[in-house]
Each structure stands twice: as structure tokens, then as C-alpha cells.
Enzyme design. Structure first.
Site, mmCIF file in Angstrom:
data_model
loop_
_atom_site.group_PDB
_atom_site.id
_atom_site.type_symbol
_atom_site.label_atom_id
_atom_site.label_comp_id
_atom_site.label_asym_id
_atom_site.label_seq_id
_atom_site.Cartn_x
_atom_site.Cartn_y
_atom_site.Cartn_z
ATOM 1 N N CYS A 75 0.849 -1.187 0.000
ATOM 2 C CA CYS A 75 0.000 0.000 0.000
ATOM 3 C C CYS A 75 0.884 1.237 0.000
ATOM 4 O O CYS A 75 1.980 1.229 0.570
ATOM 5 C CB CYS A 75 -0.926 0.017 1.223
ATOM 6 S SG CYS A 75 -2.130 1.366 1.181
ATOM 7 N N TYR A 81 -5.260 3.346 11.415
ATOM 8 C CA TYR A 81 -6.146 2.288 11.887
ATOM 9 C C TYR A 81 -5.899 0.971 11.153
ATOM 10 O O TYR A 81 -6.517 -0.046 11.460
ATOM 11 C CB TYR A 81 -7.619 2.694 11.690
ATOM 12 C CG TYR A 81 -7.970 3.030 10.262
ATOM 13 C CD1 TYR A 81 -8.280 2.045 9.344
ATOM 14 C CD2 TYR A 81 -7.986 4.348 9.828
ATOM 15 C CE1 TYR A 81 -8.590 2.352 8.037
ATOM 16 C CE2 TYR A 81 -8.298 4.669 8.533
ATOM 17 C CZ TYR A 81 -8.605 3.664 7.640
ATOM 18 O OH TYR A 81 -8.917 3.974 6.333
ATOM 19 N N GLY A 122 -4.039 -4.561 0.642
ATOM 20 C CA GLY A 122 -3.230 -3.486 0.116
ATOM 21 C C GLY A 122 -4.004 -2.479 -0.729
ATOM 22 O O GLY A 122 -5.178 -2.252 -0.556
ATOM 23 N N THR A 149 -11.876 -1.634 -4.378
ATOM 24 C CA THR A 149 -11.764 -0.739 -3.230
ATOM 25 C C THR A 149 -10.367 -0.138 -3.254
ATOM 26 O O THR A 149 -9.375 -0.869 -3.250
ATOM 27 C CB THR A 149 -11.978 -1.497 -1.907
ATOM 28 O OG1 THR A 149 -13.316 -2.005 -1.875
ATOM 29 C CG2 THR A 149 -11.776 -0.573 -0.712
ATOM 30 N N SER A 173 -11.626 5.007 -0.263
ATOM 31 C CA SER A 173 -11.422 5.234 1.165
ATOM 32 C C SER A 173 -11.029 6.686 1.413
ATOM 33 O O SER A 173 -10.076 7.187 0.816
ATOM 34 C CB SER A 173 -10.332 4.301 1.701
ATOM 35 O OG SER A 173 -10.709 2.956 1.530
ATOM 36 N N LYS A 210 -19.048 5.001 -3.984
ATOM 37 C CA LYS A 210 -19.040 4.697 -2.557
ATOM 38 C C LYS A 210 -17.764 5.239 -1.916
ATOM 39 O O LYS A 210 -16.667 5.009 -2.430
ATOM 40 C CB LYS A 210 -19.156 3.194 -2.328
ATOM 41 C CG LYS A 210 -20.516 2.631 -2.766
ATOM 42 C CD LYS A 210 -20.644 1.155 -2.454
ATOM 43 C CE LYS A 210 -22.024 0.645 -2.858
ATOM 44 N NZ LYS A 210 -22.178 -0.798 -2.556
ATOM 45 N N CYS A 307 -23.237 -11.289 10.515
ATOM 46 C CA CYS A 307 -22.777 -12.635 10.172
ATOM 47 C C CYS A 307 -23.908 -13.509 9.631
ATOM 48 O O CYS A 307 -23.676 -14.371 8.781
ATOM 49 C CB CYS A 307 -22.157 -13.297 11.395
ATOM 50 S SG CYS A 307 -20.751 -12.391 12.074
ATOM 51 N N ARG A 314 -13.123 -14.617 0.812
ATOM 52 C CA ARG A 314 -11.957 -13.792 0.508
ATOM 53 C C ARG A 314 -10.784 -14.663 0.089
ATOM 54 O O ARG A 314 -10.549 -15.725 0.669
ATOM 55 C CB ARG A 314 -11.556 -12.952 1.734
ATOM 56 C CG ARG A 314 -12.560 -11.886 2.084
ATOM 57 C CD ARG A 314 -12.280 -11.272 3.446
ATOM 58 N NE ARG A 314 -13.162 -10.143 3.699
ATOM 59 C CZ ARG A 314 -14.413 -10.261 4.137
ATOM 60 N NH1 ARG A 314 -14.906 -11.467 4.367
ATOM 61 N NH2 ARG A 314 -15.159 -9.198 4.335
ATOM 62 N N ASP A 621 8.544 16.008 18.294
ATOM 63 C CA ASP A 621 8.589 14.618 17.830
ATOM 64 C C ASP A 621 9.012 14.527 16.366
ATOM 65 O O ASP A 621 9.791 13.650 15.994
ATOM 66 C CB ASP A 621 7.211 13.975 18.016
ATOM 67 C CG ASP A 621 7.161 12.567 17.456
ATOM 68 O OD1 ASP A 621 7.897 11.710 17.957
ATOM 69 O OD2 ASP A 621 6.392 12.340 16.504
#
Length: 651
Positions: A75, A81, A122, A149, A173, A210, A307, A314, A621
Site C-alpha cells: 500500500c 487504523y 493493500g 476498493t 477510502s 461509494k 454474520c 476472501r 517529535d
């Protein structure tokens, strides 16, 4: 299994025979096509449909007609996350599925009844042959939908070719509409490329486009309404996804925002929000604001799993079949394929794996705790928060019983608690104990009608370390201290410390009797960087990214999280937070100014100071790899307005 195999062969034989008959008679094929396009299309499909493959039907009757294929583990982003900043250990290229192996497996699944294939990663669009793979999938007879996606970084460049190849559905995304926050969340640049990709998809006729948004408390939950507004003039389906656990994302309960909480927030702004019908196997709960071009959806994989209607399988990038996203069980189709397994053998292997699929996914340890499950499904609204929590007490674990009710032990945290049934009480238990992880305390509610012997509480009680969001307590509520009847009085002015009681113990100030007023506060800090680090910041050459932009977002986030960082602070609804950073070349310094605004019963000095502090620490930082000779100084309150003690301005 033998019967299933026979049934599978029968189905495939019937399909093959039907195909040959259609090929041998062009006239009949054209007639069938015309009948499909007629007004009786649905009736025709139902009358001529073959039974669904037994191999893709599990022991609970779920038919799996949706296959997700990961094209790569790589990726070009590092979303907080999803992946650790340093990335993940990648599988050698030789062990990944080739394009031909992907098509071979896809063809097998489509023959058995799969109608939709989604390409994932990825990031699938960084695979060089992705357009060719889409084109090959498009040729598979019976496949209705090819979706992808993507994070959208490469979308604008590739989408015209992908559409021409046969791509007919797309998910993008995007977790924030703020460019600087985007860079903070994904640890990379590229916000404008993603937005350009979204508009390009709409332009090319993808309806809906989407948009997947993972909602995380403390990161982007304040943008939910902005995302809804994003659907006003574009054919989007913004899908709010509950934050889920994955290896490396350091998942914790505190970051998860349930869909009901988001829905309540949206309905306050758009009470006319309409619920839309959905398919049985859909993972989304869909809604629409009337007259908006697009819609919104919620993916409730944590608070209300789906579920029971799951129809997904997958295949990972290295060829493992996963029947459940959360499950650890995998079967290597790649190994069987490369060892020369026949199509029949592969189908048997797939059927066996599907047959072992469990009724529901294996939830993370925290979510398996019943208290948390009920809390997620029944979160109290803001009024319930204030009214209920104001009657909570803490006491030491020396109290094992309440009038014959044996206290129970939380196996996750080691806390003792009394068995209760009311959802609000359970919610407070989940958030009050699990989030703050109190050690050695029990939590009870003072019930006016209870026969609980209050004498045994003497010398054991202290006040709850209340989260600040309960400052909006209704006027009839009281925060009870150790005599179980009195209420803390807030002095109009005092030379004493207000956060200690008469015995010198830390206590939280009761602001319930204060009047509401406009409150503002401004704070500042200075970070001395030294010449080299200062030059790199000015030229935006620091490897970690744009120092000033990331520090600005960190400061804003810090202000919103003040009550979680400073124990005795109230949770204040901030109306506006502003953090600015400027460069002082004479001192080789970054000068930070933060301001916070609210309308309420207590001030925002701590929020402004926290914002300045977090911004300064972020600058440190991001620059510490250049030099450790960095000094943070002049952290101070510059001014504040509102409140009984009057205004303040530093000369």
C-alpha cells in the site's frame, strides 16, 4: 460430501449443457435474450434459475456469491487504523498469486455461482497489471459486478482504462475532508488526488460512488456531519465504518464510535433523514437526506454484526481462502493450484472450507465481554449521560456484597461490580471501567429506594473520576460525595484550591450551579529548534512530513481530548478551536498560538493550554531525528474571558 460432490457435478453439467445448447442455436439464444429484456424478465429468471452451488453454501444455509480478491499486500499509504507506520513484512513476490492464477480461481468461483468480485489490497491500483486483470474478469460468463476498493491516490490516472476494461463499481477510502488531517491519519500526502478521483468517478458515470470512512473517536468523529453534507450535490454513498481491530492498528474500545451514536448526531442536524430499503445480504444500513443527490450508510461490524446474512469469501494476495474476515482459518488455494489439483479437487477443497464456516465471527476479546456488547447497542444519549452519571459513586473493593447481592468480577479488568440489567448502567460500567481502567474500585449507583446499608461506605468513598462530558448535568441532578446526601458547592471566588476537598483529597468541582456564559481562552508556546531543524521545517524537508500542518491538527485534537488527559477537567463542547504556527527566524523557533471557544459553565483555559502543548510536542517529535537540542518554552495562558472570576489578559 459425496452427495454434495454429485450435486455439484450435476449443476456444472446442466450449466455446460445449457451453454452448448445456446451456442448451437443462435436463434434460440436471441429469443432468450429478447425474453430477458421483456417485461417478464424477473419471472423468466426465476423460472430458469439453477439451484445455487452446494459447494458455496455453508452449514447455516448462507449462499456465498460475493468474492473479494486481494491483488497485493502493498500500500502507498500508512493509515493509522490499518497499518503500523513502518509497514508490514511483505510476502515474497514468488508466493503471490499471478494474474493467470487469479483468473483461474475467479473462473472457478463464478462457475459455482459467484456473481460479484471485488478487487482489494493493500492498494489494488498499484499492481501494474490491474487493468488487464479487470479485462479478463469481464469476460467471465455469469459475473455481474466487478468492483474495486481503493485509496484513490492513483484513481484519476487509471479509472478511464479500468472503466473501459469492465470495472462497474468503485469504493474509495477517505476518512477526513481536512487536507492536513488526511496527512496526519494516513501519514502520507495525497488528499487532493483522492478528491480528484472521487469527482472523476462521478464524471464517468459511477452512481453511486461509494466513499468508505472509518470513524475514530478523537480523530474524525467531528466530521460526520460534513461527510453527510458531502452527499448533497454528488452521487455518493458515504459509508461510515465502525473502527475494527486489525494487527498493528492498536485497536481499543475508546476509539470506536457506534453507528447509533453517529445516527443520533446526524438526526439532530437532519431530523427528516430517511431509512432506505436494503438487500438481505447487505452489510450496510442506508439512509438519505431528502433532496440530497447521494446517501449515507453504516457498516456496523462491531456493534451489530451481520454474520447471519454473510455471503462473502476472501482470497488473500498469497492465495489463501478465508471464509471469515475475523477468522484465523485459511486454506491455501495457491498451493493446491500449483501442485496440479484438478478443478474438481479445488471445488471439493473450497466446499470443505465453506462448510466449516462458523455461525458468526470471532470477536476481539473486549467485544466478547457482554457488558460492552450491550453498551454498544444501547448507548445513552447526551441527556442520559449527565442525569445518570451524576449519581455514581466509587468505593474500594473491600465491599463484596450489596444486601445479599454478590459482587461479580470483570474477567477482563479484574474489577468487581454488582449485577445490573439497565443498559445505561452497563454503558457506564463499560466506559467508566474499561476506558479509564480503574484498578481496585467498584462502581455502584445510588438508588434512592435502595436498602443498601450506607454505613459500610464510610471512610471508603471518593468521587468518581468523571469524564468531562457529564458537565451538562440537568438541574435536578446532584453529584453526591461521601455523606451520600450533600452536593459540592462551587464558591464564587476563593483563595483556596478548588480541586481538593476539606481533607485535602483530589475532587472534581461541581459546576452545576454556575450560569452559562461565553468562554474563550488563548494560550501560547514557543519551540526553539536550532538553525538546521528550523531550516528544514521552513523548507518542508522533514522526512516525517509537513511539521506545521501535522502539529496544527495535533493541537486541535489535543484540545478535544483534554478531559481524557487531565483527570479533573470537565468535558466541554467546544464550538471552535484554532491553532496557528508561525516561524520566528530570529530565534529559529516555531511560535504557537491556540484559542478555544465555548458557551457553558466552566472555562476553556485547559483546552487552550493542551492544544498549545500537544502542538509543541508534535513539533519536537517530528524534528527530534534532526536534533535533540530542542527547547519548549513559554507555555502559558495569554488570555481568557467569561466566568465568575472575571477576564484575564497577560501583559
Amino acid at each position: 460430501m459425496a452427495a454434495a460432490a454429485a450435486w455439484g457435478r450435476l449443476l456444472r453439467g446442466a450449466r455446460g449443457a445449457a451453454s452448448r445448447r445456446a451456442c448451437s442455436s443462435g436463434a434460440r439464444a436471441r429469443a432468450a435474450a429478447q425474453e430477458l429484456q421483456s417485461s417478464g424478465r424477473e419471472r423468466f429468471v426465476l423460472e430458469h434459475a439453477a439451484p445455487f452451488s452446494a459447494f458455496l453454501t455453508d452449514s447455516f444455509g448462507r449462499q456465498h456469491n460475493y468474492l473479494r480478491i486481494s491483488l497485493t499486500e502493498k500500500c502507498n499509504l500508512r493509515c493509522q487504523y490499518c497499518m503500523p507506520e513502518e509497514g508490514v513484512q511483505l510476502t515474497p513476490k514468488s508466493e503471490l498469486l499471478t494474474a493467470q492464477e487469479i483468473i483461474t480461481l475467479a473462473r472457478l468461483f463464478v462457475k459455482e455461482g459467484v456473481e460479484k468480485i471485488r478487487l482489494t489490497g493493500g492498494e489494488p491500483l498499484i499492481r501494474p497489471d490491474v487493468v488487464d486483470i479487470v479485462g479478463q474478469l469481464y469476460k467471465l460468463e455469469g459475473l455481474k459486478t466487478i468492483a474495486v476498493t481503493t485509496n484513490g491516490i492513483n484513481l484519476t490516472r487509471l479509472l478511464p482504462r479500468l472503466k473501459e476494461a469492465g470495472l462497474n463499481a468503485i469504493n474509495i477510502s477517505l476518512d477526513t475532508l481536512v487536507p492536513a488531517k488526511f496527512e496526519f491519519i494516513v501519514r502520507r500526502k495525497g488528499f487532493h488526488k483522492v478528491m480528484e478521483g472521487i469527482h472523476k468517478a462521478a464524471e464517468l458515470g459511477y452512481h453511486p460512488v461509494k466513499v468508505n470512512c472509518v470513524v475514530m473517536r478523537g480523530f474524525n468523529e467531528d466530521e460526520v456531519l460534513d461527510f453527510v453534507d458531502f452527499t448533497k450535490d454528488l452521487p455518493l454513498d458515504v459509508r461510515f465504518i465502525e473502527y475494527m481491530p486489525f494487527d498493528g492498528n492498536k485497536w481499543n474500545f475508546k476509539k470506536m464510535v457506534s453507528y447509533k451514536e453517529m445516527l443520533d448526531t446526524i438526526k439532530q442536524r437532519w431530523p427528516e433523514l430517511e431509512k432506505l430499503p436494503c438487500e438481505t445480504s447487505s452489510t450496510a444500513k442506508s439512509y438519505k437526506v431528502p433532496h440530497f443527490q447521494g446517501q449515507i450508510s453504516f457498516i456496523t461490524s462491531m456493534s451489530e454484526h451481520f454474520c447471519g446474512s454473510c455471503n462473502r469469501l476472501r482470497i488473500t494476495a498469497d492465495g489463501n481462502l478465508k471464509v471469515c474476515l475475523f477468522g484465523n482459518s485459511e486454506v491455501s488455494l495457491r498451493d493446491h493450484l500449483r501442485s496440479g489439483a484438478s478443478e474438481e479437487q479445488l471445488i471439493q477443497i473450497i466446499g470443505a472450507a465453506v462448510g466449516r464456516k462458523k455461525k458468526q465471527h470471532a470477536e476481539p476479546a473486549l467485544m466478547s465481554f457482554p457488558l460492552c456488547q450491550d453498551a454498544l447497542q444501547n448507548p445513552p444519549n447526551s441527556k442520559q449521560w449527565g442525569h445518570t452519571f451524576s449519581h455514581w459513586l466509587t468505593l474500594r473493593v473491600s465491599l463484596p456484597k450489596q444486601k445479599g447481592k454478590t459482587s461479580m468480577k470483570n474477567t477482563l479488568t479484574g474489577q468487581l461490580f454488582l449485577p445490573r440489567s439497565h443498559s445505561e448502567k452497563q454503558w457506564h460500567m463499560a466506559t467508566g471501567i474499561l476506558q479509564t481502567q480503574l484498578r481496585g474500585y467498584c462502581v455502584f449507583q445510588k438508588n434512592p429506594s435502595s436498602t443498601f446499608d450506607t454505613k459500610c461506605l464510610d471512610a471508603s468513598l471518593g468521587q468518581v473520576p468523571v469524564d468531562r462530558q457529564f458537565k451538562d448535568t440537568c438541574s435536578g441532578s446532584e453529584f453526591h460525595t461521601r455523606d451520600l446526601g450533600s452536593c459540592t458547592k462551587v464558591p464564587r471566588a476563593s483563595d483556596n484550591l478548588t480541586h481538593t476537598d476539606e481533607e485535602g483529597r483530589a475532587t472534581m468541582v461541581d459546576v452545576g450551579g454556575k450560569p452559562d456564559s461565553r468562554r474563550t481562552a488563548v494560550a501560547g508556546a514557543v519551540v526553539l529548534l536550532g538553525e538546521k531543524a528550523f531550516r528544514m521545517v521552513r523548507q518542508n524537508q522533514v522526512k516525517k512530513g509537513d511539521v506545521l500542518a501535522v502539529a496544527q491538527i495535533a493541537g486541535i485534537q489535543g484540545a478535544k481530548l483534554t478531559s481524557q488527559l487531565i483527570p479533573l477537567c470537565h468535558n466541554i463542547p467546544l464550538y471552535h478551536v484554532e491553532v496557528s504556527l508561525s516561524l520566528d527566524e530570529a530565534r529559529h523557533a516555531v511560535v504557537i498560538r491556540s484559542s478555544c471557544h465555548t458557551w457553558g459553565r466552566t472555562g476553556v483555559e485547559m483546552e487552550a493550554l493542551t492544544a498549545a502543548s500537544l502542538a509543541a510536542l508534535t513539533v519536537y517529535d517530528m524534528c527530534k531525528a534532526v536534533t535533540h537540542d530542542i527547547v519548549i518554552q513559554e507555555l502559558k495562558l495569554l488570555s481568557k474571558t467569561g466566568g465568575q472570576r472575571g477576564d484575564f489578559s497577560r501583559v
